[in-house]
Design a protein around this motif. Structure first.
Motif, mmCIF file in Angstrom:
data_model
loop_
_atom_site.group_PDB
_atom_site.id
_atom_site.type_symbol
_atom_site.label_atom_id
_atom_site.label_comp_id
_atom_site.label_asym_id
_atom_site.label_seq_id
_atom_site.Cartn_x
_atom_site.Cartn_y
_atom_site.Cartn_z
ATOM 1 N N GLY A 95 0.794 -1.200 0.000
ATOM 2 C CA GLY A 95 0.000 0.000 0.000
ATOM 3 C C GLY A 95 0.830 1.255 0.000
ATOM 4 O O GLY A 95 0.368 2.326 0.363
ATOM 5 N N GLY A 96 2.082 1.141 -0.418
ATOM 6 C CA GLY A 96 2.933 2.318 -0.492
ATOM 7 C C GLY A 96 3.916 2.441 0.633
ATOM 8 O O GLY A 96 4.940 3.081 0.514
ATOM 9 N N ALA A 97 3.626 1.821 1.761
ATOM 10 C CA ALA A 97 4.521 1.992 2.896
ATOM 11 C C ALA A 97 5.877 1.366 2.669
ATOM 12 O O ALA A 97 6.888 1.855 3.137
ATOM 13 N N GLY A 98 5.911 0.275 1.949
ATOM 14 C CA GLY A 98 7.183 -0.421 1.758
ATOM 15 C C GLY A 98 8.221 0.425 1.086
ATOM 16 O O GLY A 98 9.410 0.312 1.357
ATOM 17 N N ALA A 99 7.828 1.294 0.167
ATOM 18 C CA ALA A 99 8.800 2.100 -0.552
ATOM 19 C C ALA A 99 9.442 3.138 0.335
ATOM 20 O O ALA A 99 10.470 3.704 0.007
ATOM 21 N N PHE A 100 8.832 3.420 1.468
ATOM 22 C CA PHE A 100 9.418 4.367 2.402
ATOM 23 C C PHE A 100 10.140 3.669 3.541
ATOM 24 O O PHE A 100 10.561 4.287 4.501
ATOM 25 N N ASP A 112 8.363 1.586 14.193
ATOM 26 C CA ASP A 112 8.775 2.875 13.635
ATOM 27 C C ASP A 112 7.530 3.689 13.291
ATOM 28 O O ASP A 112 6.654 3.221 12.559
ATOM 29 N N PRO A 113 7.400 4.937 13.816
ATOM 30 C CA PRO A 113 6.217 5.754 13.517
ATOM 31 C C PRO A 113 5.964 5.900 12.027
ATOM 32 O O PRO A 113 4.817 5.969 11.590
ATOM 33 N N GLN A 114 7.025 5.959 11.222
ATOM 34 C CA GLN A 114 6.849 6.150 9.789
ATOM 35 C C GLN A 114 6.122 4.977 9.149
ATOM 36 O O GLN A 114 5.383 5.130 8.185
ATOM 37 N N SER A 115 6.318 3.770 9.711
ATOM 38 C CA SER A 115 5.675 2.592 9.148
ATOM 39 C C SER A 115 4.183 2.587 9.420
ATOM 40 O O SER A 115 3.440 1.840 8.793
ATOM 41 N N LYS A 116 3.726 3.408 10.361
ATOM 42 C CA LYS A 116 2.311 3.417 10.726
ATOM 43 C C LYS A 116 1.525 4.510 10.027
ATOM 44 O O LYS A 116 0.310 4.428 9.909
ATOM 45 N N LEU A 117 2.216 5.546 9.555
ATOM 46 C CA LEU A 117 1.512 6.679 8.959
ATOM 47 C C LEU A 117 0.679 6.256 7.759
ATOM 48 O O LEU A 117 -0.470 6.667 7.600
ATOM 49 N N MET A 118 1.266 5.420 6.878
ATOM 50 C CA MET A 118 0.553 5.017 5.682
ATOM 51 C C MET A 118 -0.691 4.204 5.988
ATOM 52 O O MET A 118 -1.631 4.171 5.200
ATOM 53 N N GLU A 119 -0.729 3.535 7.148
ATOM 54 C CA GLU A 119 -1.903 2.757 7.506
ATOM 55 C C GLU A 119 -3.141 3.645 7.634
ATOM 56 O O GLU A 119 -4.263 3.195 7.405
ATOM 57 N N LEU A 120 -2.933 4.897 8.018
ATOM 58 C CA LEU A 120 -4.058 5.808 8.188
ATOM 59 C C LEU A 120 -4.595 6.330 6.863
ATOM 60 O O LEU A 120 -5.605 7.014 6.828
ATOM 61 N N PRO A 188 9.804 11.140 11.751
ATOM 62 C CA PRO A 188 8.728 11.219 10.765
ATOM 63 C C PRO A 188 7.472 11.780 11.391
ATOM 64 O O PRO A 188 7.040 11.345 12.454
ATOM 65 N N GLN A 189 6.876 12.753 10.733
ATOM 66 C CA GLN A 189 5.706 13.416 11.285
ATOM 67 C C GLN A 189 4.429 12.809 10.710
ATOM 68 O O GLN A 189 4.408 12.268 9.637
ATOM 69 N N GLY A 190 3.321 12.971 11.414
ATOM 70 C CA GLY A 190 2.061 12.527 10.874
ATOM 71 C C GLY A 190 1.136 11.963 11.923
ATOM 72 O O GLY A 190 0.031 12.440 12.115
ATOM 73 N N LEU A 191 1.568 10.919 12.659
ATOM 74 C CA LEU A 191 0.687 10.294 13.621
ATOM 75 C C LEU A 191 0.263 11.245 14.719
ATOM 76 O O LEU A 191 -0.898 11.287 15.113
ATOM 77 N N GLU A 192 1.227 12.015 15.230
ATOM 78 C CA GLU A 192 0.898 12.900 16.338
ATOM 79 C C GLU A 192 0.048 14.077 15.895
ATOM 80 O O GLU A 192 -0.439 14.850 16.701
ATOM 81 N N ASN A 193 -0.155 14.232 14.580
ATOM 82 C CA ASN A 193 -0.958 15.334 14.064
ATOM 83 C C ASN A 193 -2.279 14.861 13.467
ATOM 84 O O ASN A 193 -2.944 15.608 12.774
ATOM 85 N N ALA A 194 -2.647 13.607 13.713
ATOM 86 C CA ALA A 194 -3.861 13.058 13.109
ATOM 87 C C ALA A 194 -5.067 13.309 13.999
ATOM 88 O O ALA A 194 -5.803 12.401 14.358
#
Length: 420
Positions: A95-100, A112-120, A188-194
């Motif tokens: 779903g795109g996360a692997g490339a990052f 890793d927080p970055q691995s979770k961002l794409m799940e959202l 990596p930013q994203g989760l804490e801003n969701a």
């Protein structure tokens, strides 16, 4: 309808906030669409309760001012987040996360927080959130089989995935040296801003003379009375239909954020509190110690490993900022809702698949995948392919230049024609 210049609200959260070579082009372009679509989670909410409370009339300008003046820094609650962006399925089911570098195989592991961002970026998720000023936040993603938590407490950030019993730890540089606590800036930013607060802030930053802002009734959200702020782009090329923000009538905190695409249908992003409490959370909420037997991955070490293992010519293990830097930097064309981000390629072009073999992971497979999800387009710029979601579209020309934004296909073609 009233027109308002945006005033940035304070939300009490302190989180800090393709491709030069052909291989990077092959895999980063579809991921660019997915990544930027994921980023727009900073733009929408869910679940309002039934009933429309009878509240005093308020203008859009005064409601925005109320949000801006809100000084709420302590809260806890449950957030329901859903995204229906129409993202394509990427090779390997990542779903795109692997490339990052995300997912189980990421260098920081599943914690890793970055691995979770794409799940959202797809599906529905339940989050438990808590905040106590700019130095303490906690976000937990609750799934049926496991739970993931991201905890920021002063200079420390912990991520923990209960499914794999893996913890990710990052400490801010110079932690405690000057007596000032701060969140790590390179995390990596994203989760804490969701949250609805952050999404509302991002939406209002985009408002201006390109935007219609009105108050459209009231709602009951998470048991609280709220006004509904309705934001609509005036620029016809935007793919955003409207953004609706439910604002707490008592304290000005955004409780719910819903973004609907111009194409109609279900909300593309829907994020909102189902329960909320503005009392100070217990200090133990932000305390974290890895469970016995947990594997602990150090954030700095994981980043160094990624650099060594993946080198400089692949997209794997890089975030979108790193990929665009490889391409020479990101430029923005236009303004408001029809802004288009562009990154110039090096002329190597999209993979044709010819003479590159047809084995797994080959250029032939990459080309076939791009052909399956992209529409071929032509213009005075030459030719290229447009990759689309319900909200974000991207054009990559045959020479590798990327144009991406929440705009329709013609706007991308026009931008490429103008820049040729």
């Amino acid at each position: 309808m009233p027109r308002n210049e945006p005033t940035e609200g304070t939300d009490g959260w302190g989180g800090e906030g393709s491709p030069r070579r052909r291989k990077a082009v092959r895999y980063a372009v579809p991921v660019a669409v997915a990544g930027l679509a994921a980023a727009t989670i900073g733009l929408v909410p869910a679940f309002a309760g039934s009933g429309s409370p009878d509240l005093p009339k308020i203008s859009a300008q005064d409601l925005i001012a109320k949000m801006a003046k809100s000084d709420v820094q302590q809260l806890s609650g449950t957030v329901r987040a859903s995204a229906d962006l129409g993202l394509p399925s990427l090779p390997g089911g990542a779903g795109g996360a692997g490339a990052f570098g995300g997912g189980e195989g990421g260098d920081g592991g599943s914690a890793d927080p970055q691995s979770k961002l794409m799940e959202l970026a797809s599906g529905a998720h339940t989050l438990r959130v808590a905040a106590d000023g700019p130095d303490k936040q906690r976000v937990s993603i609750v799934d049926k089989a496991a739970e993931y938590s991201l905890v920021h407490n002063g200079n420390d950030v912990w991520g923990y995935d209960s499914g794999s019993n893996t913890a990710f730890h990052h400490t801010a540089p110079e932690a405690g040296k000057h007596g000032k606590q701060q969140a790590p800036k390179d995390l990596p930013q994203g989760l804490e801003n969701a949250t609805p607060q952050d999404l509302a802030k991002q939406a209002l930053q985009a408002a201006g003379d390109t935007t219609s802002v009105t108050v459209d009734g009231t709602a009951k959200v998470a048991g609280r009375d709220a006004y509904q702020l309705l934001i609509k782009p005036k620029q016809t090329a935007s793919t955003v239909g409207s953004i609706r923000i439910a604002v707490d009538a008592a304290n000005g905190v955004p409780l719910k954020f819903t973004l609907t695409p111009k194409s109609g249908g279900a909300a593309a992003i829907d994020v909102g509190f189902t329960s909320v409490d503005f009392a100070k959370p217990a200090a133990s909420t932000f305390a974290f110690t890895p469970p016995k037997g947990a594997k602990v991955v150090k954030g700095d070490e994981a980043g160094a490993t990624a650099q060594r293992e993946h080198g400089k010519d692949g997209a794997h293990g890089k975030d979108m900022k790193a990929v665009t830097q490889d391409m020479g930097g990101l430029n923005v064309l236009g303004k408001g809702w029809t802004s288009i981000a562009t990154v110039k390629g090096d002329g190597s072009g999209l993979p044709s698949g010819k003479g590159e073999g047809k084995g797994k992971g080959s250029g032939g497979d990459a080309a076939a995948f791009l052909d399956s999800i992209g529409d071929k387009v032509h213009g005075s710029f030459g030719s290229g392919r447009v990759f689309s979601t319900r909200l974000v579209n991207a054009l990559v020309t045959d020479n590798g230049t990327l144009y991406v934004g929440a705009v329709d296909k013609q706007a991308l073609i026009d931008a490429a024609n103008a820049a040729k």
